[in-house]
Each structure stands twice: as structure tokens, then as C-alpha cells.
Write an enzyme that holds these catalytic residues in place. Structure first.
Site, PDB file in Angstrom:
ATOM      1  N   GLU A   1     -13.372  -0.256   0.709  1.00 46.77           N
ATOM      2  CA  GLU A   1     -12.250  -0.309  -0.238  1.00 46.77           C
ATOM      3  C   GLU A   1     -12.387  -1.480  -1.197  1.00 46.77           C
ATOM      4  OE1 GLU A   1      -8.276   1.739   1.550  1.00 46.77           O
ATOM      5  OE2 GLU A   1      -8.344  -0.431   1.435  1.00 46.77           O
TER       6      GLU A   1
ATOM      7  N   HIS B   1     -12.228   9.461  -9.989  1.00 45.55           N
ATOM      8  CA  HIS B   1     -11.109   9.492 -10.922  1.00 45.55           C
ATOM      9  C   HIS B   1     -10.088  10.579 -10.574  1.00 45.55           C
ATOM     10  CE1 HIS B   1     -13.697   6.762 -13.113  1.00 45.55           C
ATOM     11  NE2 HIS B   1     -12.620   6.364 -13.758  1.00 45.55           N
TER      12      HIS B   1
ATOM     13  N   CYS C   1       0.804  -1.225   0.000  1.00 49.54           N
ATOM     14  CA  CYS C   1       0.000   0.000   0.000  1.00 49.54           C
ATOM     15  C   CYS C   1       0.837   1.276   0.000  1.00 49.54           C
ATOM     16  CB  CYS C   1      -0.964  -0.009   1.180  1.00 49.54           C
ATOM     17  SG  CYS C   1      -2.184  -1.328   1.055  1.00 49.54           S
TER      18      CYS C   1
END
Length: 152
Positions: free
Chosen positions: A140, A69, A30
Site C-alpha cells: 500500500e 485507476h 481509512c
């Protein structure tokens, strides 16, 4: 027996795609830039306002649109803003991006926990005096979520 309204709540669900990376004191995948198709669940409790609403769903749609985005970064990682560009330094990376592609969170990291908190705080900014509680859950992936509840 007559029924009476004892509680009012709205619920809302939407997905959005964003990228981020984390600042961690240990080795993790991550640390690298990666993306998620996040799902957000919102619940808002309160009384009806003068328009007959607890909270306007359009505010939630606009909030998701602002994240979709984009790359999410911590404000603490920004080293320079200049001519519509942002330079981020963290985890040995130096990234320069157009400001329009970045959402800066006023949080020390960009974890699901902090994204949920940031989202709830943006809702609270638009909430009228009629709103008493806000809950945001950020997924997530289909197995992992973070949730925060704000109240007054």
C-alpha cells in the site's frame, strides 16, 4: 559436479493506482475514500508448460490493467446494478458510479490482505496444471504490505 534444475519460479513487479475505503467497527481515516499507488509482487512456482513458460506475464499485466485507476469495492456493499451503473452503500455513504470505474472484489472488505488474496485467486484461475504455488504481495505504501500464498 553437474548442476540440475531443482526449482523453477517466475517473479514479476508492477504498480497501479486505485482508490478504496474500508469498513471498520472503529473510527479511522481509512473509512473515507482514498487512494494508493499500490505495488504488486508476484511469484509463481512450477514446471514449464508446452510453451516453455511457467505462467504468461501478459496475464499479470492484464490483471493490473483491470485494477488501474478504478475504485475497489466489496461485492457485499452493492445495493443495486442498473443500466451500467453500480450503487454502493457503506459507512453512511451512498455512491453511484459507472460500472466501468469499479472493480468488485468478492471479499467482505477491501483491505490489502483481501486485495492480495483476490489477485492470487485471479492468477490461479489462469494457471495451468504445471503451477504449484502462487505468492502475491501487495504494497500500500513503501512501509506496509500484505502477502498471501496459494499452493497445491
Amino acid at each position: 559436479m553437474k548442476f540440475a534444475v531443482i526449482e523453477r519460479k517466475i517473479g514479476w513487479h508492477k504498480d497501479f493506482d486505485s482508490s478504496h475505503f474500508l469498513a471498520l467497527p472503529y473510527e479511522s481515516k481509512c473509512l473515507r475514500i482514498h487512494g494508493h499507488t499500490y505495488n504488486v509482487d508476484v511469484e509463481v512456482w512450477g514446471e514449464l508448460n508446452e510453451n516453455g513458460m511457467i505462467f504468461d506475464f501478459n496475464h499479470l499485466s492484464n490483471l493490473v490493467r483491470s485494477l488501474d485507476h478504478r475504485i475497489l469495492v466489496s461485492g457485499e456493499w452493492i445495493v443495486e446494478k442498473n443500466a451500467g451503473r453500480i450503487i454502493i452503500e457503506k459507512n453512511g455513504k451512498r455512491i453511484e458510479l459507472p460500472e466501468s470505474e469499479v472493480v468488485v472484489l468478492d471479499k467482505p472488505n477491501v483491505t490489502a490482505e483481501y486485495i492480495a488474496e483476490w489477485f492470487a485467486e485471479r492468477i490461479a484461475e489462469k494457471a495451468g496444471d504445471n503451477v504449484r504455488k502462487i505468492r502475491v504481495k501487495i504494497w500500500e505504501d513503501p512501509r506496509s504490505y500484505a502477502e498471501v500464498t496459494l499452493g497445491r
